[in-house]
Motif scaffolding. Structure first.
Motif, PDB file in Angstrom:
ATOM      1  N   ILE A  42       0.844  -1.188   0.000  1.00 18.56           N
ATOM      2  CA  ILE A  42       0.000   0.000   0.000  1.00 18.56           C
ATOM      3  C   ILE A  42       0.881   1.241   0.000  1.00 18.56           C
ATOM      4  O   ILE A  42       1.894   1.295   0.710  1.00 18.56           O
ATOM      5  CB  ILE A  42      -0.918   0.026   1.245  1.00 18.56           C
ATOM      6  N   ILE A  43       0.509   2.231  -0.800  1.00 12.98           N
ATOM      7  CA  ILE A  43       1.215   3.512  -0.818  1.00 12.98           C
ATOM      8  C   ILE A  43       0.292   4.564  -0.219  1.00 12.98           C
ATOM      9  O   ILE A  43      -0.859   4.683  -0.627  1.00 12.98           O
ATOM     10  CB  ILE A  43       1.583   3.924  -2.253  1.00 12.98           C
ATOM     11  N   THR A  44       0.786   5.312   0.753  1.00 14.57           N
ATOM     12  CA  THR A  44       0.016   6.414   1.320  1.00 14.57           C
ATOM     13  C   THR A  44       0.687   7.732   0.957  1.00 14.57           C
ATOM     14  O   THR A  44       1.902   7.875   1.065  1.00 14.57           O
ATOM     15  CB  THR A  44      -0.104   6.307   2.853  1.00 14.57           C
ATOM     16  N   GLU A  84       5.032   4.828   2.971  1.00 11.70           N
ATOM     17  CA  GLU A  84       4.500   6.120   3.417  1.00 11.70           C
ATOM     18  C   GLU A  84       5.315   7.246   2.765  1.00 11.70           C
ATOM     19  O   GLU A  84       6.475   7.447   3.068  1.00 11.70           O
ATOM     20  CB  GLU A  84       4.591   6.214   4.940  1.00 11.70           C
ATOM     21  N   THR A  85       4.681   7.994   1.847  1.00 16.89           N
ATOM     22  CA  THR A  85       5.421   8.973   1.042  1.00 16.89           C
ATOM     23  C   THR A  85       5.204  10.429   1.444  1.00 16.89           C
ATOM     24  O   THR A  85       5.755  11.326   0.810  1.00 16.89           O
ATOM     25  CB  THR A  85       5.029   8.829  -0.449  1.00 16.89           C
ATOM     26  N   VAL A 110       4.232  -3.692   8.075  1.00 18.88           N
ATOM     27  CA  VAL A 110       5.479  -2.923   8.095  1.00 18.88           C
ATOM     28  C   VAL A 110       5.272  -1.573   7.413  1.00 18.88           C
ATOM     29  O   VAL A 110       4.824  -1.515   6.263  1.00 18.88           O
ATOM     30  CB  VAL A 110       6.605  -3.687   7.368  1.00 18.88           C
ATOM     31  N   LEU A 111       5.590  -0.509   8.117  1.00 12.57           N
ATOM     32  CA  LEU A 111       5.540   0.830   7.523  1.00 12.57           C
ATOM     33  C   LEU A 111       6.954   1.273   7.181  1.00 12.57           C
ATOM     34  O   LEU A 111       7.855   1.223   8.035  1.00 12.57           O
ATOM     35  CB  LEU A 111       4.912   1.830   8.501  1.00 12.57           C
ATOM     36  N   LEU A 112       7.156   1.685   5.944  1.00 14.88           N
ATOM     37  CA  LEU A 112       8.433   2.243   5.508  1.00 14.88           C
ATOM     38  C   LEU A 112       8.273   3.746   5.319  1.00 14.88           C
ATOM     39  O   LEU A 112       7.261   4.215   4.797  1.00 14.88           O
ATOM     40  CB  LEU A 112       8.883   1.602   4.193  1.00 14.88           C
ATOM     41  N   ASP A 113       9.267   4.495   5.750  1.00 16.61           N
ATOM     42  CA  ASP A 113       9.274   5.953   5.607  1.00 16.61           C
ATOM     43  C   ASP A 113       9.936   6.277   4.276  1.00 16.61           C
ATOM     44  O   ASP A 113      11.147   6.150   4.132  1.00 16.61           O
ATOM     45  CB  ASP A 113      10.049   6.561   6.782  1.00 16.61           C
ATOM     46  N   CYS A 114       9.136   6.690   3.285  1.00 21.95           N
ATOM     47  CA  CYS A 114       9.631   6.864   1.912  1.00 21.95           C
ATOM     48  C   CYS A 114       9.163   8.167   1.275  1.00 21.95           C
ATOM     49  O   CYS A 114       8.446   8.148   0.249  1.00 21.95           O
ATOM     50  CB  CYS A 114       9.173   5.693   1.044  1.00 21.95           C
TER      51      CYS A 114
END
Length: 295
Positions: free
Chosen positions: A46-48, A90-91, A112-116
């Motif tokens: 998922i992209i936020t 997470e963009t 898992v949340l990635l800070d991107c």
């Protein structure tokens, strides 16, 4: 971003609070979901991309609630068994502590949340001319590289969670300065009698050129900051505040960045819906410069 992913062969399911965004997604070949959890049911990745801290916390809370029911394939088969851990890219440009809250909420569900965060304007995103600063779990990052490549020109893995935002703050600091520097140079050129179109062409071919001047210089030539907005002043003000708070927390002086803040505030007060290139109009007023009417 969604349209580029569709063109790259991905099945894209998306949700936005604005109905028109869903209609645009369908026109691009994607599928518009009814709500956030429908997206969670459909996607392993998922992209936020969100405008505020409260929006991220709300979305993370919805995603952390888990699926609404058994997932099903297109053929109707039940997919409620074990599934791969969901990864959220997470963009948004937001304070790191807010992203940490969202990360903790999702981790409790095993996601898992990635800070991107991204570097580039909306216009650049349409042509895949954006950079991704990815941070967080390295193994999860490696899994989602094909997704990043589907909507960006380049991606960098910059280390532990939060480093992506740190890199974005540094990048946006340069954007703030370069945008105002370009506007200042244009006003000096115009007030001295140079043709604005010629000045832009010559300056972008010289040693002082910048990507931001290339993007916003044409707006400054026309004096039009509302026809093709790449970043609204109202949204940019949020980014300015985040960067200022981050620099202050790190005890790092930012004299040039701080000098740009009043110009952006003045432009926002004039019309918050205009592009950030409108700082040029503020400098024109300061210089008592009036554009010649075109015939």
């Amino acid at each position: 971003m969604a349209a580029n992913l569709v063109r790259d062969g991905f099945r894209v399911v998306g949700y936005d609070v604005l109905p028109e965004a869903g209609r645009r997604l369908r026109r691009a070949g994607g599928e518009a979901a009814k709500d956030i959890r429908d997206v969670a049911d459909a996607a392993a990745v998922i992209i936020t991309s969100l405008p505020s801290a409260s929006a991220l916390i709300q979305v993370a809370t919805e995603l952390a609630a888990g699926p609404k029911g058994p997932r099903r394939s297109g053929s109707g088969a039940d997919l409620s068994g074990p599934r791969e851990r969901q990864i959220i890219i997470e963009t948004s440009t937001l304070p790191i502590e807010v992203k940490e809250q969202a990360r903790a909420a999702l981790a409790r569900r095993g996601a898992v949340l990635l800070d991107c965060p991204l570097s580039g304007t909306g216009a650049q995103a349409r042509t895949k001319d954006i950079a991704v600063y990815a941070s967080g779990d390295a193994a999860s990052y490696r899994k989602i590289v094909p997704v990043l490549e589907g909507f960006s020109r380049v991606n960098y893995y910059v280390g532990p969670f939060g480093n992506g935002s740190k890199m974005k703050f540094a990048a946006n600091l340069l954007v703030a300065i370069h945008n105002v520097a370009g506007a200042e140079a244009m006003v000096l050129a115009m007030k001295s009698g140079l043709d604005p179109a010629l000045a832009y062409k010559a300056l972008t071919d010289g040693a002082g050129k910048s990507r931001m001047f290339q993007v916003r210089g044409p707006m400054m030539v026309k004096g039009d900051y509302s026809s093709d907005v790449t970043m609204k002043l109202s949204v940019w003000q949020k980014d300015m505040n985040v960067i200022a708070d981050f620099a202050k927390a790190n005890g790092c002086p930012t004299p040039l960045f701080s000098a740009t803040a009043p110009l952006y505030i003045a432009a926002t007060a004039t019309d918050p819906t205009e592009d950030t290139g409108a700082v040029c109009a503020i400098i024109e007023k300061m210089a008592n410069y009036r554009r010649k009417k075109r015939r």
